[in-house]
Enzyme design. Sequence first.
Site, short mmCIF file in Angstrom:
data_model
loop_
_atom_site.label_atom_id
_atom_site.label_comp_id
_atom_site.label_asym_id
_atom_site.label_seq_id
_atom_site.Cartn_x
_atom_site.Cartn_y
_atom_site.Cartn_z
CE LYS A 176 -6.54 -0.85 5.43
NZ LYS A 176 -5.85 -0.41 4.64
CD GLU B 227 -2.48 0.86 2.07
OE1 GLU B 227 -3.62 2.31 2.42
OE2 GLU B 227 -2.99 -0.08 2.57
CG ASP C 277 -0.14 -16.06 13.30
OD1 ASP C 277 -1.00 -15.25 11.83
OD2 ASP C 277 -0.89 -17.00 13.33
#
Length: 418
Positions: free
Chosen positions: A255, A77, A271
């Site tokens: 986010k 991004e 992870d």
Amino acid sequence: MTNLSGFFRKPYQERLNLVAEYANLTEAELTTINNAFQSVGSELIENYLTDYGLPEGIATNFQVNGKDYLIPMVTEEPSVIAAASNGAKMLRDGGGITATAESRVLTGEIILKTDNVLGVQDWFEKNKDKLIEIALKAHPSITQYGGIRDIKYNMIDEEHVSFELFVDVGDAMGANTMNSMLEAAAKNIEINLGQEVLMSILSNYGDYNIVIAKGMVPFDALQRADLTGEAVARKIEEASHVANIYPKRAATHNKGIMNGIDAVVVATGNDWRAVEAATHSYAARKGSYKGLTKWRVTDNGLEGMIKLPIPTGTIGGATHLLPMSKINYQILGITGAIEMMEVLAGVGLAQNLAALKALVTDGIQRGHMRLQLKSLAMTAGAKKDEIKRVVTRLAELPDAAQNLENATRILDEIKGAN
């Protein structure tokens, strides 16, 4: 259709040939797949095809608990790394980020269904120490890192209960360790209690992996065009407040925080799905989804705080198996899991600061669009020097005309002129 029966049993080249036939892959596409092949990857996952590359960059200006860091970030991004570096610079101007991680204690659950929840509770109270002993025997080396902290009884509803095991896994990611211990204890429960265990599994809730990071931003670091630093600070404070009372805004707010944290988690072979699960469940722990940061205006500047779980380790999993993850640990200079968690919280705080500042001043698109125009140019097929020329001409067009169609047209004109 190509017969893919027993696909996982077939040798690599045969699997690749089947995929190529099924998807009509060209020789050029097969070359791309072959060039990215890594033997490490072929051992990590099943039905391996190739390695999928994502861009990696370095965020700068980070100072956490008095120590300087270069932060490797893996993301596709645009503007994430630039924003993180910008946020870190503003926080550095105020004395840097301070962070404290609670612990690396993981929670595991043994869940069973019963028609006598009180009877199960009585049995548990009498056999609690025995269950800890059995779990410990399944993985005795865990005592090097802190060992088992506790085991608790929890009634989920009138017919489901869980035995919750709390284990300090030190610097390890710990999932396999925890699951082995849980399964050993579950077998004993089934034999001695006469109740069938429904499942035994690590919990990704993360409530014992909480990290708090704080920082101060002086007003002069926030000044933007005709807005004073204090005016910008008050806008950021208000934006933070909205994210804490309005779930639709909180989702995007968080986010943005995870844009930065996930990029480092991926870069270190941790992870990222576990971190996402822990973070978002924590944001909704009170029944309404909320923002993970708080910003407030003080006499000295804008004060920020982030609080969230970050279950990451520096040992195990893919942390030191993937070639770049090993290099990234060297770049980070991290000494253990607690330090990793503290740095990640600092990254989240800086990322959020930069995003909020952009939102309440120029708008988020101003920073995004220059990089987005590069993506458009590259998608159109521009190479090297062509990219800059396409971007320059796209930037001269109205916003609505900055699209792939015009990027392709401009590129064709540049190539025609050449």
